[in-house]
Design an enzyme around this catalytic site. Structure first.
Site, PDB file in Angstrom:
ATOM      1  N   ASP A 228      51.436  18.081  40.155  1.00 16.36           N
ATOM      2  CA  ASP A 228      52.016  18.420  38.858  1.00 16.36           C
ATOM      3  C   ASP A 228      53.116  17.390  38.600  1.00 16.36           C
ATOM      4  O   ASP A 228      53.535  16.657  39.508  1.00 16.36           O
ATOM      5  CB  ASP A 228      52.577  19.852  38.873  1.00 16.36           C
ATOM      6  CG  ASP A 228      52.789  20.388  37.454  1.00 16.36           C
ATOM      7  OD1 ASP A 228      52.793  19.579  36.499  1.00 16.36           O
ATOM      8  OD2 ASP A 228      52.971  21.620  37.294  1.00 16.36           O
ATOM      9  N   TRP A 229      53.595  17.356  37.360  1.00 17.45           N
ATOM     10  CA  TRP A 229      54.550  16.312  36.974  1.00 17.45           C
ATOM     11  C   TRP A 229      55.868  16.454  37.750  1.00 17.45           C
ATOM     12  O   TRP A 229      56.643  17.372  37.506  1.00 17.45           O
ATOM     13  CB  TRP A 229      54.772  16.384  35.459  1.00 17.45           C
ATOM     14  CG  TRP A 229      53.854  15.446  34.705  1.00 17.45           C
ATOM     15  CD1 TRP A 229      54.241  14.506  33.795  1.00 17.45           C
ATOM     16  CD2 TRP A 229      52.425  15.320  34.810  1.00 17.45           C
ATOM     17  NE1 TRP A 229      53.134  13.805  33.352  1.00 17.45           N
ATOM     18  CE2 TRP A 229      52.017  14.281  33.959  1.00 17.45           C
ATOM     19  CE3 TRP A 229      51.445  15.958  35.576  1.00 17.45           C
ATOM     20  CZ2 TRP A 229      50.691  13.875  33.829  1.00 17.45           C
ATOM     21  CZ3 TRP A 229      50.124  15.564  35.454  1.00 17.45           C
ATOM     22  CH2 TRP A 229      49.768  14.538  34.585  1.00 17.45           C
TER      23      TRP A 229
END
Ligand code: BGC
Length: 734
Positions: A228-229
């Site tokens: 995920d970011w």
């Protein structure tokens, strides 16, 4: 087209490392000299949300079709329809040159407070997994990839970067990994996104149990795993333990990884494996590319409307107050009627290509008096007075209320389940002025209905229902269609009834999933607690009669005949729940293991076949470290909701799986007595001792571990022969 192995052989180690992280926020590294393009990945999940690079203000996204949020998609119980949604989103991806859509999300809903519940399909892993698989297959059939997220244990927003989810093996596999497993096995998403949180002590993006043991080995996943970011905590550990590439770019840690390589802390082989997975992804995307320069936006809008129509859940409809007749005098109250509240906040929030608000649609079919009622969460005295005045002498009132971006959004969990205070005040005042008030809820997930549920004749769950929700709700309220959505999550009476109430969102470091597998209806049904509206509930304007339940265990399928006994064309979702009649480990009262939605004209009957889940009778057995099936009787329930069971039948399931742990000499006389593998022997021993259930000594004896019982037998006045026989009997189970 490039050959991945060929390209890999030509890349330097630094170039390979550069593939292990995005090149930019939404783009992967490419190599022009080798014809490897830099592909684009973007959110997701209910439409394309591509940043407008020419914009002068941040967070500007190019317009695209906004479909209903995932909780609403699941409420359609219509996998064919969701497959079509996937296909049409993929076309818009091609239009915008996007290769991978960042979705769908299949995290669980252990608490109704979780901020992103609207972005996840359901509290039920089977429903989530199947809707996700349909969506992924739809997108990918058009040559665009998906990213199944957030793997795993990301069931809250509070401290999402820091929290450690403590989950038992059984709950992890049966509830939280199950939708991922179904989607991976049935749809093979091109990518999978590791979550921010840790699971059982190890951050998700470097968790070798999740990424290697479960994903690669047990499920044989062959796609690419991204973070995920900003979720990669230790880049070295992450790549060594199964993460293929980190997001977002640019690769600030590429140099660090190169140093670690030189130090021998990550092998050439590991870097090659990761780089190869990324190259394979880019290749699939390149092969899937379609030149789409024109989108039929109207057609996509129609599809969004169709999903909205099938997701609306009619929660309550006293005295058939809905549908409304055309041309009556109606007051429409609420800003959300005029400015449609059609999506939640955070990374899924898009710019809609077009929006159909409810008010102009309602004006086409009835004589409408509109009052604004509120702006976002606030009601002024004047707005309240205008609303009350508008309701007077009307045949009906339609009141739109709901949650705002400040309440339901990524990044935060809710603190309670209440609608905004002022919305509640408005509901009270409007109901006081006109009791024939239909309440339309524009919320992404559950809200507390206690203060008005008994005062209003009708409540409609309108979700965050996408850009076309205005026409969909109008058609439903005025009977152009019959509602057919069913709740993808339970509405508890109050927050305190929720099983995670005392352990959500956990402490500073850990959140313990103490409720184990008893999530949502699994808990309410096992505890026999009343709920406001049960999982799978949704009224229709028609009625359905169920008959002829037949079960074919060899085919793992169930057939049921359903008849539309009402006056209008309507759809019904037949839900199959399985109830274990007796079980060794505590199991939920019942679990959804199959469903089908069918469309019926008045008086029409159809016999539908529902193929059950491949694990219909299995559960995860911790001492075996795998799923297993316990032999015994199971009740199969054909139901219209989890609490509206129409037909049942009992089947006897054979299995040799050793689900029950065989009693040993450390276990009690009673446990030997209860187990068919030891019963005959303990019975023989008890007969020798002339002690049977009911004997005055039975109570003491049965609670003794066998070892202690033997000591006692040694001290009893018995013949040597009997004593020796007792010893021999027990030794049969050494
Ligand atoms: C979200 C993801 C999303 C990513 C990119 C993260 O904050 O958790 O769901 O795909 O941002 O926007």
């Amino acid at each position: 087209m490039f050959d991945v192995k060929d390209v890999l052989a030509k890349l330097s180690i630094q170039e390979k490392i550069s593939l292990l992280c995005g090149d930019q926020t939404w783009q992967l590294t490419g190599f022009e000299k080798h014809n490897v393009p830099s592909i684009i990945l973007t959110d997701g999940p209910h439409g394309v949300r591509l940043e407008d690079k020419s914009a002068t203000t941040p967070f500007t996204f190019l317009p695209a079709t906004v479909y209903p949020a995932e909780a609403a998609m699941a409420a359609t119980f219509n996998t064919d329809l969701i497959h079509q949604v996937g296909q049409s989103i993929a076309k818009e991806c091609h239009f915008y040159n996007v290769s991978v859509l960042l979705g769908p999300g299949v995290n669980g809903k252990r608490s109704p407070l979780a901020g992103r519940n609207f972005e996840y399909y359901s509290e039920d892993p089977y429903l989530s997994g199947h809707i996700a698989a349909a969506f992924i297959n739809g997108v990918q059939s058009e040559g665009v990839g998906t990213s199944l997220k957030h793997f795993a244990g990301n069931e809250q927003e509070t401290r999402r970067f820091l929290i450690n989810s403590v989950i038992s093996q059984r709950a992890l596999h049966e509830i939280y990994l199950r939708p991922f497993e179904i989607a991976v096995k049935q749809a093979n998403p091109w990518t999978l996104m590791g979550a921010y949180n840790a699971v059982n002590g190890s951050p998700a993006c470097q968790n070798s149990y999740l990424l290697q043991d479960v994903l690669r080995e047990q499920w044989q996943y062959e796609g690419a795993v991204m973070s995920d970011w900003g979720a990669t905590r230790d880049k070295l550990e992450a790549h060594n333990n199964g993460l293929d590439f980190e997001m977002p770019g640019p690769g600030k840690q590429n140099e660090f990884l190169f140093e670690q390589f030189k130090l021998g802390n990550i092998s050439q082989q590991t870097i090659d494996t990761r780089a190869l997975n990324v190259l394979n992804l880019i290749k699939k995307a390149t092969e899937g590319k379609q030149q789409i320069t024109k989108i039929n936006w109207q057609q996509h809008n129609k599809l969004s409307e169709q999903v909205a129509k099938e997701s609306i859940v009619l929660l309550k409809n006293d005295n058939h107050c809905l549908p409304l007749s055309k041309n009556i005098n109606v007051a429409v109250i609420g800003q959300f009627a005029k400015d449609s509240r059609f999506q939640g906040g955070g990374s899924s929030s898009m710019t809609a290509k077009m929006v159909t608000h409810a008010l102009p649609e309602l004006e086409k079919v009835a004589n409408i008096t509109f009052a604004q009622g509120y702006i976002e969460e606030n009601v002024t005295t004047t707005q309240l007075a205008e609303a009350v005045a508008a309701c007077k002498n009307k045949d009906a009132v339609i009141l739109f209320v709901g949650t705002t971006d400040a309440i339901e959004t990524e990044g935060f969990d809710r603190t309670d389940l209440l609608l905004p205070k002022d919305h509640l005040k408005l509901i009270d005042a409007v109901l006081e002025a006109n009791s024939n008030t239909i309440i339309v809820l524009n919320c992404g997930s559950v809200v507390d209905l206690q203060s008005f549920v008994n005062k209003t004749p009708a409540i409609v769950m309108n979700w965050f229902n996408g850009q076309a929700s205005g026409s969909a709700i109008t058609d439903m309220l005025f009977g152009k269609i019959s509602p057919s959505g069913k709740l993808s999550e339970s509405f508890p009476i109050c927050l305190e009834h929720n099983p995670s109430f005392d352990c959500f969102p956990g402490g500073k470091n850990d959140v313990e999933y103490k409720e184990e597998t008893l999530v949502g209806y699994r808990y309410y049904d096992t505890k026999k607690l009343p709920v406001q509206f049960p999982f799978g509930h949704g009224l229709s304007y028609s009625n359905f009669e169920y008959s002829d339940l037949e079960i074919d265990i060899t085919q793992n399928s169930v057939t049921v005949t359903v008849k539309n006994t009402g006056q209008i064309q309507a759809k019904e979702t037949i839900q199959i729940y399985i109830h274990p009649i007796k079980s060794y480990l505590l199991r939920p009262e019942q679990e959804l293991k199959g469903f089908v939605k069918t469309d019926l004209a008045p008086n029409e009957s159809k016999t539908v076949t529902i193929v059950l889940c491949d694990r219909a009778f299995e559960h995860y057995v911790p001492h075996l470290n795998r799923y297993a099936c316990e032999a015994g009787l199971y009740e199969i329930r054909a139901s219209s909701s989890s609490r509206d069971i129409r037909l049942t039948q009992t089947v006897n399931i054979q299995s040799n799986d050793p689900v029950k742990i065989k009693p040993t000499q450390k276990d009690t006389v009673f446990e030997w007595f209860e187990d068919e593998r030891t019963f005959a022997d303990i019975d023989e021993l008890l007969k020798l001792l002339e002690i049977q259930p009911g004997h005055f000594f039975w109570g003491i004896l049965k609670s003794l571990p066998i070892e202690h019982a033997m000591q006692m037998i040694n001290n009893m006045t018995l013949s040597d022969e009997i004593r020796a026989k007792c010893k021999e009997i027990i030794s049969r189970h050494d």
